[in-house]
Design an enzyme around this catalytic site. Structure first.
Site, short mmCIF file in Angstrom:
data_model
loop_
_atom_site.label_atom_id
_atom_site.label_comp_id
_atom_site.label_asym_id
_atom_site.label_seq_id
_atom_site.Cartn_x
_atom_site.Cartn_y
_atom_site.Cartn_z
N SER A 1 -10.60 -26.20 -6.41
CA SER A 1 -10.34 -26.13 -7.86
C SER A 1 -8.90 -25.68 -8.07
CB SER A 1 -11.29 -25.14 -8.51
OG SER A 1 -10.92 -23.83 -8.13
N LYS A 2 -8.58 -25.49 -9.32
CA LYS A 2 -7.23 -25.06 -9.68
C LYS A 2 -6.78 -23.79 -8.95
CE LYS A 2 -4.49 -25.86 -12.69
NZ LYS A 2 -3.91 -27.08 -12.37
#
Ligand code: GLU
Length: 502
Positions: free
Chosen positions: A263-264
């Site tokens: 994810s980010k």
């Protein structure tokens, strides 16, 4: 049910079906690549379908972001937005009539029923069920056995209702052979009489996907395994419609180095961000293709042609893949090394512009820009390293950044005779009778150094600091050759004055 071995005979049709709710995440990009490569390897069709039924989150701008990411990756689609096709439209919001038609078909087949239970009633029932030992196990089917005449009258009277799937009694397990997961089986008893059409007439996700996949003739559904639990529900809908069930292939998750879903938090996570950081589309496609698929278990550099020829679902693993950015950087460096000067200049323009290049200058002095490539071809892992490595090539006659450490270690070093070295090199470089060419300039400097009993390192490092502002730089004389003589001399003069006051 179709099986993998059929791919020789059947016309494979696969689709990538993003919801335009944000940028294209690398997980989605990998799904797109697998669908695309599978279509290319089997001579089938790759369809792009935009699942834009969520009005809050789907925006026109996000659609564009996804199309741009697909184009940047070089994943061309045979049917879809911008290119059209026989099974369009390719936006779910434009396919409402097909969902209505499918609902009518299910009504005729008796595989759906209207449900008039209100949200409030359902909430109360759910809360009550959750308080019991057995817990909530789905809709209690209150409306399933309503008298058809009564149901029709209530609809006629305008009473709000949804349409629910009538999950068959005694269905037996819902089974399918996933091309990646193998045989999968879900008990049908736990399947809810799920809503297929909401009160406002809109289709639910599972219903719309099945209608589209069936109407578009999709033969293989290749998608992330976050959809695995939707698959038995979708199979029930296929059956309710009387349509053939496609082959499913669910792809494992992509994990960050810490073992958590990528994810980010792990840094760049969207295709756009990787593009902005100077990764090449070819490297990205190669790298993402290997997150769960392999050619032979060992080859790491696989070009598009090979991928499009050799990709097969049989070689997709169900093991979670780990996103290793160090490997991506290495791989990107390999692609940069092999891409050639012209492609490099094109791909590097955003970073060259940061350094002061302009489109006009690139057109006017192609040899200068093409000449930059060999200076860095083997020294870059990402294109965003260009400003750090090539800034000095855009300084004109100035030395805009003189690294202090280099000055102290090279120019001011006791007994290194750096001032003499600069004078010597300057005399060679100032001699206009000499060809302005890397090899001959270097040889002449070297010969003079020998006469002066200055070792090459003591001779060339001062020159490097003077011209490049740093003791670390791309090959010195190859760099000098690309710069105008007067600029090189001006830099030497400036540094000599700064450091030696002479
Ligand atoms: N639109 C879904 C998503 O973005 C994909 C649906 C599918 O592939 O079946 O997750």
């Amino acid at each position: 049910m179709s099986t993998l071995t059929d791919t020789n005979k059947m016309n494979v049709r696969v689709r990538f079906a993003p919801s335009p709710t944000g940028r294209l995440h690398v997980g989605g990009a990998r799904t797109a690549i697998y669908n695309w490569a599978f279509a290319r390897a089997t001579g089938g069709d790759f369809i792009l379908r935009i699942e834009d039924t969520d009005p809050e989150r789907s925006t026109e701008e996000n659609v564009q972001v996804i199309l741009n990411a697909m184009k940047w990756l070089g994943l061309d689609w045979d049917e879809g937005p911008e290119v059209g096709g026989a099974s369009g439209p390719y936006f779910q919001t434009q396919r409402m009539d097909t969902y209505t038609a499918a609902l009518e078909l299910m009504k005729e087949r008796g595989s759906v029923y209207p449900c008039f239970c209100t949200k409030e009633e359902l909430d109360v029932k759910r809360a009550q069920a959750e308080a019991t030992e057995g817990g909530y196990s789905g809709y209690d089917r209150t409306c399933r056995n309503l008298d058809p005449a009564e149901a029709a009258a209530r609809i006629e009277a305008g009473e709000p209702h949804v349409w629910r799937l009538r999950v068959p009694e005694n269905h037996g397990p819902i089974e399918f052979d996933d091309a990646v997961y193998g045989h999968v089986s879900f008990p049908a008893e736990v399947m809810d009489d799920m809503i297929v059409v909401r009160t406002d007439g809109s289709p639910t996700y599972n219903f719309a996907v099945v209608c589209d996949d069936a109407n578009m003739g999709i033969t293989h559904v290749i998608r992330g395994d976050d959809h695995l639990s939707n698959t038995p529900r979708q199979i029930l809908i296929y059956e309710a419609l009387g349509f053939d069930v496609p082959t499913f292939a669910h792809l494992s998750m992509i994990l960050g180095p810490d073992g958590k879903k990528l994810s980010k938090r792990h840094g760049a996570a969207s295709v756009e961000e990787f593009a902005e950081r100077g990764y090449l589309p070819d490297a990205m496609v190669n790298f993402l293709a290997l997150l769960g698929w392999s050619l032979d278990g060992e080859t790491t550099l696989i070009d598009r042609e090979t991928l499009c020829h050799e990709f097969s679902l049989e070689r997709v693993t169900k093991k979670d893949a780990v996103f290793d950015e160090t490997k991506l950087d290495w791989m990107n460096g390999q692609y940069i090394k092999d891409m050639g000067a012209a492609a490099w200049v094109q791909a590097s323009l955003p970073w060259l512009f940061e350094l002061g290049a302009t489109a006009d200058d690139v057109a006017a002095r192609p040899e200068f820009y093409l000449g930059l490539y060999p200076l860095v071809a083997e020294r870059l892992q990402r294109l965003d390293e260009i400003p750090g490595k090539l800034a000095f090539m855009f300084w004109g006659p100035e030395v805009r950044e003189l690294d202090e450490k280099s000055v102290n270690k090279v120019l001011k070093k006791e007994g290194a005779r750096a001032d003499e070295a600069l004078v010597a090199c300057r005399s060679i470089l100032a001699d206009e009778s000499r060809a302005w060419e890397a090899k001959s300039l270097e040889e002449a400097c070297r010969a003079l150094g020998e006469e002066l009993e200055l070792k090459p390192k003591l001779l060339f490092q001062p020159l490097r600091v003077a011209v490049c502002g740093n003791m670390v730089s791309p090959p010195l004389f190859e760099s000098i050759e690309l710069l105008p003589r007067e600029d090189v001399l001006a830099r030497i003069d400036y540094v000599t004055k700064e450091v030696f006051g002479g």
